[in-house]
Design a protein around this motif. Structure first.
Motif, PDB file in Angstrom:
ATOM      1  N   GLY A  89       2.664   6.604   7.763  1.00 47.89           N
ATOM      2  CA  GLY A  89       2.797   6.117   6.420  1.00 47.89           C
ATOM      3  C   GLY A  89       2.214   7.348   5.643  1.00 47.89           C
ATOM      4  N   ILE A  90       2.252   7.289   4.174  1.00 48.67           N
ATOM      5  CA  ILE A  90       1.886   8.328   3.435  1.00 48.67           C
ATOM      6  C   ILE A  90       0.442   8.188   3.133  1.00 48.67           C
ATOM      7  CG2 ILE A  90       1.919   6.450   1.339  1.00 48.67           C
ATOM      8  CD1 ILE A  90       3.447   9.091  -0.194  1.00 48.67           C
ATOM      9  N   ASN A  91      -0.264   7.258   3.396  1.00 52.35           N
ATOM     10  CA  ASN A  91      -1.561   7.068   3.330  1.00 52.35           C
ATOM     11  C   ASN A  91      -2.511   8.026   4.327  1.00 52.35           C
ATOM     12  OD1 ASN A  91      -1.629   5.746   0.929  1.00 52.35           O
ATOM     13  ND2 ASN A  91      -0.969   3.803   2.179  1.00 52.35           N
ATOM     14  N   TRP A  92      -1.643   8.723   5.462  1.00 50.79           N
ATOM     15  CA  TRP A  92      -2.333   9.524   6.321  1.00 50.79           C
ATOM     16  C   TRP A  92      -1.990  11.047   6.322  1.00 50.79           C
ATOM     17  CZ3 TRP A  92      -6.398   7.943   9.029  1.00 50.79           C
ATOM     18  CH2 TRP A  92      -6.449   6.484   9.295  1.00 50.79           C
ATOM     19  N   THR A  93      -1.082  11.248   5.161  1.00 53.86           N
ATOM     20  CA  THR A  93      -0.319  12.436   4.862  1.00 53.86           C
ATOM     21  C   THR A  93      -1.289  13.717   4.513  1.00 53.86           C
ATOM     22  OG1 THR A  93       0.412  12.150   2.741  1.00 53.86           O
ATOM     23  CG2 THR A  93       1.817  11.763   4.597  1.00 53.86           C
ATOM     24  N   SER A  94      -2.400  13.221   3.638  1.00 52.81           N
ATOM     25  CA  SER A  94      -3.296  14.211   3.205  1.00 52.81           C
ATOM     26  C   SER A  94      -4.932  14.026   3.755  1.00 52.81           C
ATOM     27  CB  SER A  94      -3.363  13.779   1.724  1.00 52.81           C
ATOM     28  OG  SER A  94      -4.696  14.700   1.051  1.00 52.81           O
ATOM     29  N   SER A  95      -5.566  14.967   4.337  1.00 51.74           N
ATOM     30  CA  SER A  95      -6.826  15.032   4.979  1.00 51.74           C
ATOM     31  C   SER A  95      -7.676  14.557   3.662  1.00 51.74           C
ATOM     32  CB  SER A  95      -7.016  16.260   5.498  1.00 51.74           C
ATOM     33  OG  SER A  95      -6.500  16.395   6.759  1.00 51.74           O
ATOM     34  N   LEU A  96      -7.469  15.237   2.858  1.00 56.71           N
ATOM     35  CA  LEU A  96      -8.437  14.803   1.521  1.00 56.71           C
ATOM     36  C   LEU A  96      -8.462  13.355   1.078  1.00 56.71           C
ATOM     37  CD1 LEU A  96     -10.349  15.899  -0.880  1.00 56.71           C
ATOM     38  CD2 LEU A  96      -8.251  16.090  -2.257  1.00 56.71           C
ATOM     39  N   GLU A  97      -7.259  12.739   1.100  1.00 53.02           N
ATOM     40  CA  GLU A  97      -7.023  11.345   0.637  1.00 53.02           C
ATOM     41  C   GLU A  97      -7.929  10.400   1.772  1.00 53.02           C
ATOM     42  OE1 GLU A  97      -6.114  10.190  -2.104  1.00 53.02           O
ATOM     43  OE2 GLU A  97      -5.695  12.426  -2.644  1.00 53.02           O
ATOM     44  N   ALA A  98      -7.686  11.016   2.978  1.00 55.51           N
ATOM     45  CA  ALA A  98      -8.386  10.234   4.090  1.00 55.51           C
ATOM     46  C   ALA A  98      -9.859  10.441   4.014  1.00 55.51           C
ATOM     47  CB  ALA A  98      -8.057  10.802   5.468  1.00 55.51           C
TER      48      ALA A  98
ATOM     49  N   TRP B 267       0.949  -1.337  -0.132  1.00 54.01           N
ATOM     50  CA  TRP B 267      -0.075   0.132  -0.149  1.00 54.01           C
ATOM     51  C   TRP B 267       0.681   1.223  -0.092  1.00 54.01           C
ATOM     52  CZ3 TRP B 267      -4.897  -1.479  -1.097  1.00 54.01           C
ATOM     53  CH2 TRP B 267      -5.282  -2.556  -0.730  1.00 54.01           C
ATOM     54  N   HIS B 268       2.236   1.142  -0.015  1.00 51.27           N
ATOM     55  CA  HIS B 268       3.032   2.351   0.032  1.00 51.27           C
ATOM     56  C   HIS B 268       3.899   2.391  -1.010  1.00 51.27           C
ATOM     57  CE1 HIS B 268       1.952   0.926   4.246  1.00 51.27           C
ATOM     58  NE2 HIS B 268       1.903   2.463   4.544  1.00 51.27           N
ATOM     59  N   LEU B 269       3.697   1.589  -2.185  1.00 58.95           N
ATOM     60  CA  LEU B 269       4.592   1.622  -3.235  1.00 58.95           C
ATOM     61  C   LEU B 269       3.969   2.447  -4.670  1.00 58.95           C
ATOM     62  CD1 LEU B 269       6.817   0.078  -4.733  1.00 58.95           C
ATOM     63  CD2 LEU B 269       5.173  -1.594  -5.449  1.00 58.95           C
ATOM     64  N   ASP B 270       5.041   3.128  -5.062  1.00 58.45           N
ATOM     65  CA  ASP B 270       4.721   3.716  -6.412  1.00 58.45           C
ATOM     66  C   ASP B 270       5.397   2.619  -7.357  1.00 58.45           C
ATOM     67  OD1 ASP B 270       4.631   4.977  -8.907  1.00 58.45           O
ATOM     68  OD2 ASP B 270       5.935   6.726  -8.167  1.00 58.45           O
ATOM     69  N   PRO B 271       4.797   2.014  -8.099  1.00 59.90           N
ATOM     70  CA  PRO B 271       5.071   0.955  -8.901  1.00 59.90           C
ATOM     71  C   PRO B 271       6.009   1.677 -10.043  1.00 59.90           C
ATOM     72  CG  PRO B 271       2.881   0.758  -9.030  1.00 59.90           C
ATOM     73  CD  PRO B 271       2.961   1.715  -8.091  1.00 59.90           C
ATOM     74  N   ILE B 272       5.670   2.726 -10.453  1.00 52.92           N
ATOM     75  CA  ILE B 272       6.124   3.344 -11.766  1.00 52.92           C
ATOM     76  C   ILE B 272       7.486   3.997 -11.347  1.00 52.92           C
ATOM     77  CG2 ILE B 272       5.903   5.338 -13.217  1.00 52.92           C
ATOM     78  CD1 ILE B 272       3.519   3.266 -13.355  1.00 52.92           C
ATOM     79  N   ALA B 273       7.771   4.473 -10.324  1.00 49.77           N
ATOM     80  CA  ALA B 273       8.922   4.806 -10.010  1.00 49.77           C
ATOM     81  C   ALA B 273       9.862   3.871  -9.330  1.00 49.77           C
ATOM     82  CB  ALA B 273       8.781   6.085  -9.005  1.00 49.77           C
ATOM     83  N   GLY B 274       9.299   2.734  -8.676  1.00 52.47           N
ATOM     84  CA  GLY B 274       9.882   1.653  -7.966  1.00 52.47           C
ATOM     85  C   GLY B 274      10.212   2.180  -6.717  1.00 52.47           C
ATOM     86  N   ARG B 275       9.493   3.187  -6.117  1.00 54.57           N
ATOM     87  CA  ARG B 275       9.848   3.649  -4.670  1.00 54.57           C
ATOM     88  C   ARG B 275       8.778   3.292  -3.679  1.00 54.57           C
ATOM     89  NH1 ARG B 275      14.462   6.382  -4.741  1.00 54.57           N
ATOM     90  NH2 ARG B 275      15.004   7.412  -6.831  1.00 54.57           N
ATOM     91  N   ARG B 276       9.266   3.014  -2.771  1.00 51.07           N
ATOM     92  CA  ARG B 276       8.319   2.642  -1.396  1.00 51.07           C
ATOM     93  C   ARG B 276       8.396   3.758  -0.404  1.00 51.07           C
ATOM     94  NH1 ARG B 276       7.324  -0.198   3.532  1.00 51.07           N
ATOM     95  NH2 ARG B 276       5.364  -1.454   3.194  1.00 51.07           N
TER      96      ARG B 276
END
Length: 698
Positions: free
Chosen positions: A186-195, A110-119
Motif C-alpha cells: 500500500g501507499i503508506n510504504w511508498t516513502s521512506s520519509l513517511e515511514a 488508511w488508504h483513502l484521500d477523502p478530498i478526491a474520494g480516491r482510495r
C-alpha cells in the motif's frame, strides 16, 4: 531522457539505484505480509524493562512529571487546544494541512484521500506512483494522516489529563493500522520519509502512554516489531539520490531515533551510527555557508532546524558525541529565519511549503515558527531567539522539560545585534528593514537561484521578486504553494512567475514546468551590487530567464531603500524588439485599488498602507485582478490545500526595448490623502533617467 539521465549518473549513484531496484524486486517476491516477531525485535526484553530503562534515553519533557503543571499553569491555551485536538481524534475527525475536520470513515480507511474520494490500491508499494492523482488522489493528504502525529497529540492529552479514552483510541487505531498496512503493501510504504516520520511518532506515543492499561505487553511487542520493520525499510531505501534533501535527513533522524531509543533491537547500533553520520554529513551539504537552506524554501529551512534540534537533544540525552560544527551551523539556520521574520512575527513564505511539521506538539499556522525559536533559545542560550519566540512555547517544555523552562526563563529577550538590513550572499536573499520594532517596514529581495544545485523541485520561478511589510503588516507576499500533484494547473500557477512580484515578459514564465517537481530549464540570477549605509540600502541583480526568446531579453532590477521611509524599484529590460511587459505585485488579502493616475493604494490598517506608482517613458495600464480563473491570477494559498482570492496589481505595456520602469513604494499613514507630487526625469528619446523626490524625501 532516461538514457541522458543515466549517462549523467556517477558510479556510486548507479550502484545505489541498482541495489534498491533489486531490493524492490525481491520484496515483491517475498510479499507475505509478515511482521517481526517479539524475539526478532527485542530479544526477550519486556514492556516493564523498557518502561524502566528507557525514560533516561528520551526527551526530558515527556518523562518529567512537572510537564503537565508547566503546560497547565503557564500555557492554558495550549493545554485546552491539546485536549480539543485529542477529543476530535477520538471521534476520528482530523485537521490535516489546510483541511479541517476530515473524516476517513469508521473504522479509518488508511488508504483513502477523502478530498478526491480516491482510495489507493493495496498492492506492493513499488507498483504505486504517489504522484498520480488519478490512482491515489493526493498522497500528501493520505500520508499526513498516516504519519500518526495525531497519536502524539493524543498522548500529550493523556499526560495532561490522565484520561484513558485517549490511550484506548491510540491502542485501537495502532492495532487497526498494523492489520490494514502489512509491511510493503500500500501507499503508506511508498516513502521512506513517511515511514521515518511514523516511526518517530510511535516512539513518542510509546513513552507518552507508558503506564496506561491500554498499552499492553502484547501491543508493545507488536509495535516494537513494526518499529524494526519501519527502520529496516528506511535503511534499505534511503533517499541518497531520489531526494537528498529533507527526505534524507528526516529518514536519518528516524534511524537515529530507532537505534537510540531502543538499543535492544539487534540492528540498533548500526541504525544509530548511520543516522548520525548522514545527519552530520548532510548539514554541511544542505546548509549554505551563510545559513540559508539550499532549496530556497523557508518551510524546508524550518523543517531542517526541527530535525537537528531533535537530533542534538536526543544525542545529548544518550551521551552521543556530535561535532561542535553541528551547533554552529544550526544556529546559522536559525539566524537566517530571525533576519527574515516579518515585523508581525510571521515568517515569509519563500519557495514551496507543504504545511507539515516534523512533530507538531502544538497547532500552529504554517508561518508561525515560535515553537522552534523558543526551543532554540533554550538550547543555545540565545536572547534574540527568545525575542523572536515571544515567550516560552509548549514545544520547548515537551522537548526539554524543566531544564528547558529554566533556561528560557533565564534569558532576557532582545532583538538581534546584527544590522537590520543584510545580504545573505550564498542563498541570494536581501533583507531591507527600518528596524526591529513591531511597526517596522521590511522588504525581501530574491536575488538567488531557482532551487538548489541538484534540483529545483521546491523552488519557484520567482527570480528578482520582492515581498514587503509596511507598519509591521505583510503587504506584498509570496502566493504560497497550495498543492503538489493533485491539481497540476494550480501547482503550475502558484510556483510560476505570475504569482510573484516581479516582471513578466510576453506573458511567459521565467521557465516552464516539466512535472510537479521539475522545470525545463534553470535560469539564474546574479547579484551585481549590495551597499548598506545608515541612510540607504541598495541591491541590484539581473537574470537570464528570457534569453531564450527570439529577441533575448535581460531583466535587471535595482531596489533602493531610502531609510526609514520608502523604496524605489528600478526595472531595466534590455532587448531590441517589441515586447509585452507586465510589472506584477502580488498582495496579501487586503484592500487594493488603482486609479487612472496609476497610483495604487493598499490598505493594511485604518488609514495606513502602501502607495505604489510606476514611472516610465511609455504609457502604462494599471489593473487589479482578484480571484480570476481564465487565466488564473490573483490568488494566494496560506496553507497546503487551501486557496483564496487576493489582489494582484499589474502594470502593463507593449513597447520596444530597452525599457526602464521606476516604481515608488511609499508607506504612508494618510493612504487616502492626495498622493505626493513626483516628477519623472526624461532624457534623450524620452528615456527615463529618474524621479524628482517628493516633499519630505531625500
Amino acid at each position: 531522457m532516461k538514457l541522458r539521465r543515466l549517462l549523467n549518473m556517477t558510479v556510486s549513484e548507479v550502484a545505489c539505484r541498482g541495489r534498491q531496484e533489486t531490493a524492490k524486486w525481491w520484496d515483491r517476491l517475498e510479499m507475505t505480509g509478515r511482521t517481526a516477531s517479539a524475539s526478532d525485535a527485542i530479544a526477550g526484553k519486556s514492556l516493564e524493562h523498557c518502561c524502566r530503562a528507557a525514560p533516561a534515553r528520551f526527551f526530558e519533557g515527556v518523562v518529567d512529571e512537572a510537564t503537565p503543571r508547566h503546560i497547565g499553569q503557564r500555557m492554558r491555551e495550549s493545554y485546552d487546544e491539546t485536549v480539543a485536538v485529542a477529543d476530535a481524534a477520538c471521534q476520528l475527525r482530523f485537521d490535516l494541512l489546510g483541511h479541517r475536520g476530515l473524516t476517513f470513515g469508521d473504522p479509518v480507511d488508511w488508504h483513502l484521500d477523502p478530498i478526491a474520494g480516491r482510495r489507493a490500491p493495496c498492492v506492493h508499494w513499488s507498483r504505486l506512483n504517489p504522484l498520480d492523482p488519478a490512482s491515489v488522489g493526493d498522497s500528501k493528504v493520505i500520508w499526513e494522516l498516516n504519519r500518526h502525529q495525531w497519536l502524539v497529540r493524543l498522548g500529550a492529552a493523556y499526560r495532561l489529563t490522565g484520561d484513558e479514552r485517549y490511550a484506548e483510541t491510540f491502542a485501537a487505531n495502532v492495532r487497526a493500522w498494523m492489520r490494514a498496512n502489512p509491511p510493503g503493501v500500500g501507499i503508506n510504504w511508498t516513502s521512506s520519509l513517511e515511514a521515518a516520520l511514523r516511526l518517530i511518532s510511535w516512539c513518542w506515543a510509546l513513552f507518552l502512554f507508558r503506564g496506561s492499561n491500554a498499552l499492553s505487553e502484547e501491543l508493545f511487542v507488536e509495535m516494537l516489531g513494526s518499529v524494526q520493520v519501519h527502520a529496516s525499510r528506511v535503511e534499505k531505501y534511503l533517499s541518497y539520490y531520489f531526494a537528498p534533501n529533507t527526505h534524507l535527513t528526516g529518514e536519518a533522524l528516524g534511524l537515529f531515533y530507532a537505534g537510540t531509543v531502543f538499543p535492544e533491537l539487534r540492528p540498533a547500533r548500526r541504525w544509530r551510527a548511520l543516522g548520525a553520520r548522514i545527519l552530520i554529513e548532510q548539514l554541511e551539504r544542505q546548509v549554505l555557508p551563510d545559513g540559508v537552506y539550499f532549496e530556497q524554501s523557508t518551510c524546508y529551512q524550518r523543517y531542517t532546524v526541527e530535525t537537528y534540534l531533535h537530533f542534538m537533544i536526543l544525542a545529548d540525552r544518550n551521551g552521543v558525541a556530535i561535532p561542535p560544527t553541528v551547533r554552529e551551523r544550526v544556529q546559522r539556520l536559525v539566524d537566517v529565519l530571525v533576519a527574515l521574520r516579518n515585523p508581525d512575527g510571521s515568517i515569509p513564505s519563500i519557495g514551496d511549503a507543504d504545511g507539515g511539521w516534523l512533530l507538531p506538539l502544538a497547532t500552529r499556522a504554517p508561518d508561525d515558527f515560535r515553537g522552534m525559536f523558543s526551543t532554540a533559545a533554550a538550547l543555545f542560550g540565545r536572547q534574540d531567539y527568545a525575542w523572536a519566540a515571544r515567550g516560552l512555547a509548549p514545544e520547548t517544555v515537551w522537548l526539554l522539560g524543566a531544564d528547558g523552562v529554566k533556561a528560557f526563563d533565564g534569558l532576557r529577550p532582545a532583538p538581534p545585534g546584527a544590522p537590520a538590513s543584510r545580504l545573505f550572499a550564498d542563498g541570494g536573499i536581501v533583507v531591507m528593514r527600518s528596524g526591529w520594532d513591531e511597526g517596522a517596514h521590511q522588504l525581501i529581495f530574491d536575488v538567488g537561484p531557482l532551487g538548489c544545485p541538484f534540483s529545483a523541485g521546491h523552488g519557484h520561478a520567482d527570480l528578482l521578486s520582492i515581498q514587503c511589510s509596511v507598519f509591521g503588516q505583510p503587504c506584498l507576499v509570496d502566493a504560497g504553494t497550495y498543492g503538489y500533484a493533485a491539481e497540476p494547473r494550480w501547482r503550475d500557477f502558484f510556483r510560476g512567475t505570475t504569482a510573484h512580484s516581479t516582471v513578466v515578459v510576453d506573458g511567459l514564465g521565467q521557465t516552464v514546468p516539466a512535472g510537479p517537481f521539475q522545470w525545463d530549464a534553470r535560469p539564474r540570477a546574479r547579484l551585481h551590487r549590495w551597499q548598506s549605509t545608515e541612510a540607504f540600502d541598495c541591491a541590484e541583480a539581473s537574470h537570464d530567464a528570457y534569453s531564450r526568446l527570439a529577441d533575448p531579453v535581460v531583466h535587471r532590477r535595482r531596489v533602493v531603500f531610502v531609510k526609514p521611509g520608502y523604496w524605489a524599484v528600478v526595472d531595466l529590460l534590455d532587448g531590441r524588439a517589441e515586447h509585452a511587459v507586465e510589472l506584477r505585485f502580488q498582495f496579501a488579502p487586503i484592500e487594493v485599488t488603482v486609479g487612472p493616475d496609476l497610483w495604487a493604494r493598499a490598505r493594511v490598517s485604518e488609514g495606513r498602507g502602501l502607495l505604489i506608482k510606476p514611472f516610465a517613458a511609455v504609457s502604462l495600464k494599471g489593473e487589479v485582478h482578484e480571484g480570476d480563473l481564465a487565466p488564473i491570477q490573483g490568488w494566494i494559498s496560506p496553507v497546503y490545500g487551501r486557496r483564496g482570492p487576493a489582489p494582484a496589481l499589474i502594470y502593463s505595456t507593449v513597447a520596444r526595448l530597452p525599457l526602464c520602469i521606476m516604481t515608488l513604494l511609499l508607506p504612508t499613514e494618510r493612504l487616502f490623502a492626495a498622493p505626493p507630487a513626483v516628477i519623472p526625469l526624461l532624457g534623450a528619446a524620452t528615456a527615463l533617467l529618474g524621479i524628482v523626490p517628493f516633499e519630505g524625501a531625500e
